[in-house]
Design a protein around this motif. Structure first.
Motif, PDB file in Angstrom:
ATOM      1  N   ARG A  54     -12.771  -3.824  -7.057  1.00 19.92           N
ATOM      2  CA  ARG A  54     -11.582  -4.224  -6.300  1.00 19.92           C
ATOM      3  C   ARG A  54     -10.656  -3.024  -6.164  1.00 19.92           C
ATOM      4  N   SER A  56      -6.694  -1.863  -4.266  1.00 31.23           N
ATOM      5  CA  SER A  56      -5.470  -2.314  -3.605  1.00 31.23           C
ATOM      6  C   SER A  56      -4.535  -1.128  -3.488  1.00 31.23           C
ATOM      7  N   HIS A  58      -0.798   0.529  -1.203  1.00 33.61           N
ATOM      8  CA  HIS A  58       0.246   0.447  -0.189  1.00 33.61           C
ATOM      9  C   HIS A  58      -0.022   1.521   0.848  1.00 33.61           C
ATOM     10  N   SER A  63       1.182  -3.583   2.175  1.00 35.93           N
ATOM     11  CA  SER A  63       0.289  -3.651   1.024  1.00 35.93           C
ATOM     12  C   SER A  63      -1.089  -4.036   1.522  1.00 35.93           C
ATOM     13  N   SER A  65      -5.493  -4.880   0.244  1.00 36.67           N
ATOM     14  CA  SER A  65      -6.533  -5.046  -0.756  1.00 36.67           C
ATOM     15  C   SER A  65      -7.877  -4.944  -0.060  1.00 36.67           C
ATOM     16  N   THR A  66      -8.873  -4.554  -0.827  1.00 36.27           N
ATOM     17  CA  THR A  66     -10.219  -4.379  -0.298  1.00 36.27           C
ATOM     18  C   THR A  66     -11.190  -4.334  -1.469  1.00 36.27           C
ATOM     19  N   SER A  83      -4.450  -6.619   4.910  1.00 41.24           N
ATOM     20  CA  SER A  83      -3.101  -6.102   4.656  1.00 41.24           C
ATOM     21  C   SER A  83      -2.053  -7.064   5.169  1.00 41.24           C
TER      22      SER A  83
END
Length: 131
Positions: A54, A56, A58, A63, A65-66, A83
């Protein structure tokens, strides 16, 4: 005794080398530049590599996540980026678009002695980070 310690160190390092995790390291990184252009805006561009693939961070405005996958030979790929959808100044939005595009196209990474990291896209575009 010295031989036993040397063998232990060799096998411990060999076991870590194949996974990629010890080489790149988990944790927080802050972008120094995006494809050579210094980071602009009030918010830093960040990347947090977490356990179990995982990630994440900014993007300067939003913000995100991927997921990510580490492979042998300093190869890394990121999954689709999710995002938030806030608007910011045009130059910050352009920078964020470039940042996300390079992460999405990433295929390799390099770690430098100082602990800095570069994420590199197939076409050579890169993001340079520091811890």
């Amino acid at each position: 005794m010295r031989t036993a310690l040397s063998l232990f160190a060799f096998f411990a390092l060999s076991a870590c080398a194949g996974s990629g995790i010890p080489r790149i390291g988990l944790g927080d990184f802050s972008a120094l530049n995006v494809n050579g252009a210094p980071v602009t805006g009030d918010r830093p561009l960040t990347l947090r590599l977490e356990k179990e693939g995982r990630a994440s961070g900014h993007g300067g405005c939003n913000s995100f996540s991927t997921s990510y996958t580490l492979e042998s030979g300093e190869r890394i790929t990121f999954g689709p980026i999710a995002s938030t959808r806030m608007a910011c100044a045009p130059e910050v939005m352009e920078q964020e678009t470039r940042y996300f595009a390079i992460l999405s196209a990433a295929e390799s990474y390099s770690v430098y002695g100082s602990g800095s990291l570069s994420i590199i896209a197939a076409d050579g575009r890169a993001i340079r980070f520091r811890r």
